[in-house]
Design an enzyme around this catalytic site. Structure first.
Site: not given
Lengths: 149, 574
Positions: A66-68
């Site tokens: 997951p990344h943002a």
């Protein structure tokens, strides 16, 4: 490859009991926010969740990335969790996820950050690395495997 | 008595040797059909075999029969789902495309060989149709899988363009034999009659055969024979009625192969085998029929003729026919190059011989030469070109053994078997528990030739054979568990589809926000699905690519023209 600030032992969870994708993302958000002065767990969690709506960040073979992008961080920031049992993560291959690396990048995300993401994905595509990460029994051990990559 | 024995001996040894040689040559990437053709030539009057065979009537009979069987099998093996992306372009290629090819090569032939225009056009019509079987045998022997749009287009085209070439040839021969009629009118009425009758009888007959087969109780071995006899009867009946038998039998096969049918698998397997036999026998026979020493005098003209066909007529026909469909240029180049000529032109070249046209023998030799050139040049380069143009997609499955189960009234199920190597993911990953797709069950585990007593807990070791009952749709997932990642690095999922998987429903603006990409001239609200369909093609296929800023989108899953999953490929440092 990694800068030493990317991930530290304090942002690594080992052998955690986690039952859902939501809890997994929350745990990662907590780890990311815990030793950062300006980060809120909820904001991080929401941004990670937003990215999941585009499509699951499960890479297959039980690993998720997951990344943002976040304007509150000035440098890339990572956290890692290894769970006891797999979590249903809606991944492409349908396999439950038991290893997850969360990555936050500054708003001014540039080419380098995309490269880092690609590098992480390719690192986790190695079955040997995944096996080592599963066998590790302490945050210190996990950190040394991750930093060797 | 003695003669019978000798004929059987020669035929069977020739067949056996040809099949054996094909094992060797497929490693060289040589088209299989070329091998059989050359084998036939070697056995013939100018080769060591020394068999003088020049019975045109017999060749025509066997050739036509073999062609009918091959087309029937081609229809049986073409799934309806290929129609979504391939039907319209293929139909254009099979009609207008054949016409363009025939006219361009025909006029060139008239000029090169100094013939009257109509005789030149006849030569053009004879070489008008393509042979996809030759292409696919080369690709399959090298383990290449093409993007669906190309595969489907080529396959349907080659199945449906033979009737057109046959029609043009027959019509031109009629015009040449009777010169007092209006050729345009003859062509038009003949076309309508041939295609109309062929389509009607073929489709109706196909449905009737399905209906009949499903209501008969016979021993299982007879079903394939019933299907073949039925198909050939349709072929003969249509031809007798003045229609195109080739079109009829192809359409009948298409219907039979795609309708629910008793003993479908047996019927398909039988025809797969019989079509191969027909192909081998036909090429051997045609190789035998030709007199290689007679090819030399026409070699220069034939080479020129082949050059016009390969480099001018075919690419032009493809360019014109695919204009409305917006195929990417790489795909157009490939389809333009892969206009392989096979047995059909050689058989069509027998027509003028049978009709007793003045230059018939010369036509035959020229056509034979053109087919040889096409098989050598195009056949040999097909695989390399597909790789160079990046038209491969990762193979959908690596299952070692697959047995489709014919369970009456039940969804499709397969028994699949894997041999676990020591780098199989399931052994390397060290997952705490095994997670199988929902509709999959482990049936058996064999170790050292023995079935294990208990599968619970499952403890696989390298060298075990694992058998599962599974839905064919889940095979990709099973492969991920049991098959080690592919050796060819550019076709792994990661390299081909990129790092992440996005939903087709995701909005462009959200993607841009997540990755800091700026896009101009696009409505931000549009989904990735609409974006891809607007920019690439109304009928997207797996492997289509679209660049967005520094990101690349790769179509990963399509359901009835809607893009369901999109791969996201990030730029990498190297």
């Amino acid at each position: 490859m990694f800068s030493p600030d990317l991930i530290s032992e304090s942002r690594i969870g080992c052998g955690l009991e986690i039952s859902s994708k939501k809890r997994l993302l929350e745990t990662l958000a907590e780890l990311l926010a815990s030793d950062h002065p300006r980060l809120q767990t909820e904001t991080v969690f929401e941004r990670l969740l937003e990215r999941e709506r585009l499509g699951s960040t499960g890479l297959g073979h039980g690993i998720a990335l997951p990344h943002a992008r976040l304007k509150d961080v000035s440098d890339v920031l990572g956290a890692f969790v290894q769970t006891k049992t797999g979590v249903d993560y809606d991944a492409t291959d349908g396999e439950p996820v038991d290893l997850a690396f969360a990555l936050l990048v500054p708003e001014a995300a540039n080419e380098e950050h995309l490269h880092l993401l690609a590098h992480l994905a390719s690192l986790f595509s190695d079955p040997q690395i995944r096996a080592q990460l599963r066998e590790a029994d302490s945050p210190a051990r996990l950190l040394s495997i991750l930093s060797a990559g | 008595m003695e003669l019978t024995n000798q004929i059987i001996l020669i035929a069977s040894v020739a067949l056996f040797v040809s099949v054996m040689t094909s094992v060797l040559t497929s490693r060289l990437g040589a088209p299989l059909l070329l091998v059989f053709l050359v084998m036939g030539m070697l056995l013939g009057e100018d080769g060591p075999g020394g068999i003088a065979f020049d019975d045109v009537q017999l060749s025509h009979l066997f050739g036509t029969l073999a062609l009918a069987v091959i087309l029937f099998d081609g229809g049986l093996a073409t799934p309806y789902k290929n129609f979504r992306v391939g039907l319209k372009p293929a139909l254009g290629l099979a009609t207008i495309g054949v016409l363009i090819t025939s006219v361009v090569t025909g006029l060139a032939a008239a000029w090169i060989l100094d013939l009257p225009p109509f005789e030149g056009l006849l030569l053009g019509a004879i070489v008008g149709s393509t042979d996809a079987a030759a292409v696919f045998s080369v690709l399959r022997s090298q383990g290449l899988e093409l993007k669906q749009r190309i595969g489907a287009t080529l396959e349907i085209e080659s199945g449906s363009n033979d009737p057109m070439a046959v029609f043009l040839t027959i019509a031109l021969i009629e015009i040449l034999l009777s010169d007092d009629q209006n050729p345009g009118l003859v062509m038009l009425t003949e076309f309508l009659r041939q295609m109309g009758l062929g389509a009607c009888i073929g489709l109706a007959g196909g449905f009737a055969l399905v209906w009949l087969t499903n209501r008969l109780a016979m021993s299982p071995g007879l079903y394939p024979l019933a299907a073949m006899a039925g198909g050939l009867s349709l072929f003969a009946a249509t031809t007798a009625a003045g229609g195109s038998g080739f079109l009829a039998i192809y359409l009948a096969g298409l219907v039979i192969g795609n309708r629910p049918l008793q003993h479908r698998l047996e019927i398909k397997r039988f025809h797969d085998g019989i079509a191969r036999l027909a192909q081998i026998a036909m090429f051997l026979m045609l190789g035998l029929l030709v007199t290689p020493s007679e090819l030399l005098p026409v070699a220069t003209q034939s080479l020129l003729f082949a050059g016009v066909l390969i480099f001018l007529a075919r690419p032009l026909a493809v360019l014109v026919c695919l204009l409305p469909f917006r195929f990417p240029w790489r795909e157009q180049v490939f389809i333009g190059w892969v206009g392989l000529r096979g047995a059909v032109p050689i058989i069509l070249a027998l027509f003028p011989l049978l009709a007793g046209l003045p230059h018939a023998q010369m036509y035959f030799n020229v056509v034979f030469f053109v087919v040889l050139v096409s098989l050598v040049i195009q056949g040999w380069t097909v695989a390399g070109l597909a790789r160079r143009l990046k038209l491969e997609v990762p193979p959908t499955t690596h299952v070692v053994q697959r047995v489709e189960l014919d369970i009456p009234g039940l969804q499709e199920l397969e028994l699949v078997g894997y041999r676990l190597t020591d780098n199989a993911p399931i052994l390397v990953e060290k997952r705490p528990e095994l997670h199988l797709p929902k509709r999959t069950r482990i049936v058996a585990l064999l170790r050292d030739h023995h079935l294990l007593e208990s599968l619970d807990p499952l403890d696989p070791l390298p060298g075990d054979y694992l058998y599962l009952m599974a839905d064919p749709q889940d095979l990709t997932e099973l492969d991920r568990l049991f098959v080690p990642p592919s050796e060819s690095t550019h076709l792994t999922d990661l390299a081909f589809f990129g790092e992440f998987v996005l939903n087709g429903e995701a909005r462009l603006c959200d993607l841009c926000a997540a990755y800091g990409v700026k896009v101009e001239h696009e409505s931000p609200e549009s989904t990735l699905d609409t974006l891809i369909r607007r920019h690439l093609s109304a009928h997207p296929v797996v492997g289509d690519r679209l660049q967005i800023g520094r990101l690349e989108l790769v179509v990963r899953e399509v359901e009835q023209d809607r893009v369901i999953k999109v791969g996201l490929k990030l730029p990498s440092a190297h």
